[in-house]
Design an enzyme around this catalytic site. Sequence first.
Site, PDB file in Angstrom:
ATOM      1  N   GLY A  64      -8.028 -12.142 -37.534  1.00  0.00           N
ATOM      2  CA  GLY A  64      -6.576 -12.291 -37.620  1.00  0.00           C
ATOM      3  C   GLY A  64      -6.026 -13.291 -36.618  1.00  0.00           C
ATOM      4  CE1 TYR A 172      -2.977  -4.945 -35.968  1.00  0.00           C
ATOM      5  CE2 TYR A 172      -4.145  -4.876 -38.059  1.00  0.00           C
ATOM      6  CZ  TYR A 172      -4.160  -4.832 -36.678  1.00  0.00           C
ATOM      7  OH  TYR A 172      -5.346  -4.669 -36.001  1.00  0.00           O
ATOM      8  NE  ARG A 220      -7.783  -4.994 -45.557  1.00  0.00           N
ATOM      9  CZ  ARG A 220      -8.767  -4.879 -44.698  1.00  0.00           C
ATOM     10  NH1 ARG A 220      -9.108  -5.911 -43.954  1.00  0.00           N
ATOM     11  NH2 ARG A 220      -9.445  -3.773 -44.587  1.00  0.00           N
ATOM     12  CG  HIS A 258      -5.637  -0.226 -36.400  1.00  0.00           C
ATOM     13  ND1 HIS A 258      -6.898  -0.169 -36.946  1.00  0.00           N
ATOM     14  CD2 HIS A 258      -5.255  -1.519 -36.482  1.00  0.00           C
ATOM     15  CE1 HIS A 258      -7.256  -1.371 -37.329  1.00  0.00           C
ATOM     16  NE2 HIS A 258      -6.279  -2.213 -37.068  1.00  0.00           N
ATOM     17  N   GLY A 654     -35.285   2.356 -22.010  1.00  0.00           N
ATOM     18  CA  GLY A 654     -35.277   3.554 -21.178  1.00  0.00           C
ATOM     19  C   GLY A 654     -36.391   3.550 -20.159  1.00  0.00           C
TER      20      GLY A 654
END
Length: 677
Positions: A64, A172, A220, A258, A654
């Site tokens: 974006g 948004y 979108r 979100h 590890g």
Amino acid sequence: MKPEHPQYPHLFSPLSVAHLTLPNRVIMGSMHIGLEEKRDGMKALSEFYKERAQGGAGLIVTGGVSPNRRGALGPGGARMANSRHARAHEVITDAVHLAGGRICLQLLHGGRYSYHPFNVAPSAIQAPINRFKPSALSSRGIRSTIRDYIRSAKLAQKAGYDGLEIMGSEGYLINQFLVRRTNQRSDEWGGTLENRMRFPLEIVQGIRAACGPDFVIMYRLSMLDLVEEGGSWSEVVTLACNIEAAGANIINTGIGWHEARIPTIATLVPRGGFSFVTAKLKGEVSIPLVTTNRFNMPDACEAALAAGHADMVSMARPFLADPDIVRKSEANQAHRINTCIGCNQACLDHIFQRQTASCLVNPRAGNELSMPVLPPQVVSAKRVAVIGGGPAGMSCALEAARAGHQVTVYEAAEQLGGQFNLARRIPGKSEFAETIRYFENMLEEAGATVHLGVRADAALLSETGFDEVVVATGVQPRPFRLPGSERQEVVNYIDVLTGKVQVGNRVAIVGAGGIGFDTADFLSHDRDEELGFYASWGIDKELETIGGLKPPGNRKTKREIHMFQRSEKKMGGGLGKTTGWIHRQTLKQRGVKFHTGVRYEMIGDEGLVYLDAKGVRQCFNCDHVVICAGQLPNNALVATLQLAGDWHVHSIGGAQSAQKLDAERAIIEGTQLGRSL
Ligand code: NAP
Ligand code: SF4
């Protein structure tokens, strides 16, 4: 090379949009990489997109980019607002076109999600996930924002983009105009649906008029907000029809704001689990529809297309995991795909920590310039032994074999995978098995020899003789010493997750790191399994409710599970930024009890005895105490091997250090060492 009998006929049928004929129906969805804002980041970004274009994406969408300063996602966030910005993007569009690809710029104005003090929104209502409260846009401000969108579109066209994606979802700015949750205006931009839709429609109309008929406009559209006071399905349909009439060529699916407290892209979301939403819009508009979310392998994409749920499929993170996912699908080589496991660890979590996005299973992602594909060095091939076939060992062995070395892997277990073999047993984490499958196949293809069920030692390695020995033997559970810890009801997480021990109905979990949470999830998922994903999380599959929400089912587990940690910090605070809340919310809804700030005293007939955060002695009468108290390096071999032979000994993952170990670090260390041998 095209296969004679394509396994995915719908995925690979071409599609024409505006002046473009796309070679397949796969869109590489928008992802912010973090290179956008970096000095000299555009060259690295162009390399990133070039590899994906070469890998066969039908259409690429960039991360974006804001049409103006107030819409930038953070201070100094990417903008397309002047000729200088446009020129900077030419390196990207040139690289993609040269590779035979097509690319759209995503225009995204963050609105109240923009993380800075001068953010704006339709109304001055603060987002629950942003500490900055927005100012309400004035009418003049709205008009000038629309003009900024149109100016950005023209600049994008000048920069060589084939089109745009207008971000109208995920909560948004555009999404904020569409619903009453965030739009409480009483002027021509608020109130009725007609007024709330005015902002996106004027943007699309203005861009179409300014950029002409051949410029792709993908919109979108938030089809499922998953927040209270979100949109209704009839509003989604009305908006879609109007967006088409305004001049858009493609409608992409947006799922969830979100701030929604429902997972939409994490591993536990079923593959392609939201294509039913796109399917409901089919027939309402005549332009192509794109479906999204948790598509990570070609069979899931093909199934959605074959079922008629959509005309195209968008995948974003899978292109981080494997830039060649489309080419491999086209060649019927799904077994060679490095599958995105939906963990978010190295992509979204990095972005939220202001780091460049990469990929846990593919550390080259976002680093294509600094980690180029190496040509095999046949002349100086070495004999390399890798001891341990977990994530660190497998990635090291693969890179070394690809570099032309003679690689032998010794794994003590009967299968490759190490800790991933435990992770894949956790509900919703079965994708980890794909990574093991990928490495197994790629090691074979690269010519590495793999010995399973073999515990390597100095004598065994000396028989063959090696130039380089890599110790990747991973970790072992940290011993838990307390009066009573030798009792048989005290068990470790490995025995629980592998089914060696069947635990009772009252369980204490000592330690609440990633493994403690995974173990609690494993032991408490009985009701979720019966309910399924949608009912567990309260998603209305009929799409009849506002925002697509309904009350979640009763997730309470039949077990009584208590988790303990000595630290007073928030439980699970160290889990991933974008997924930690899912784990915490899941366990809370299942009735798991959290105890922080405890001091363990003993384990006896009466159960686990401890002092609570206030220093009061408590006892949890339980059937089992499961120890998830962290890890220690399993590195006993290192010193022995250093003395035993005329070889270089390395340790990674590890075995090198258990501190802050996770799969991302293990794979990075393996990859880097494998490339440098
Ligand atoms: P960890 O995250 O370090 O957690 C260890 C836990 O054990 C802590 O809660 C710690 O809490 C406790 N502990 C430490 N020493 C102890 C002792 N001597 N006695 C009693 N309790 C003790 O380690 P892990 O859970 O084993 O995870 C290993 C790695 O895998 C981590 O990097 C983790 O991020 C990663 N992982 C992540 C996920 C995920 O994100 N979902 C899942 C699995 C693994 P107190 O010290 O406060 O008691
Ligand atoms: Fe997928 Fe995880 Fe890689 Fe992100 S880090 S692209 S979620 S595998």
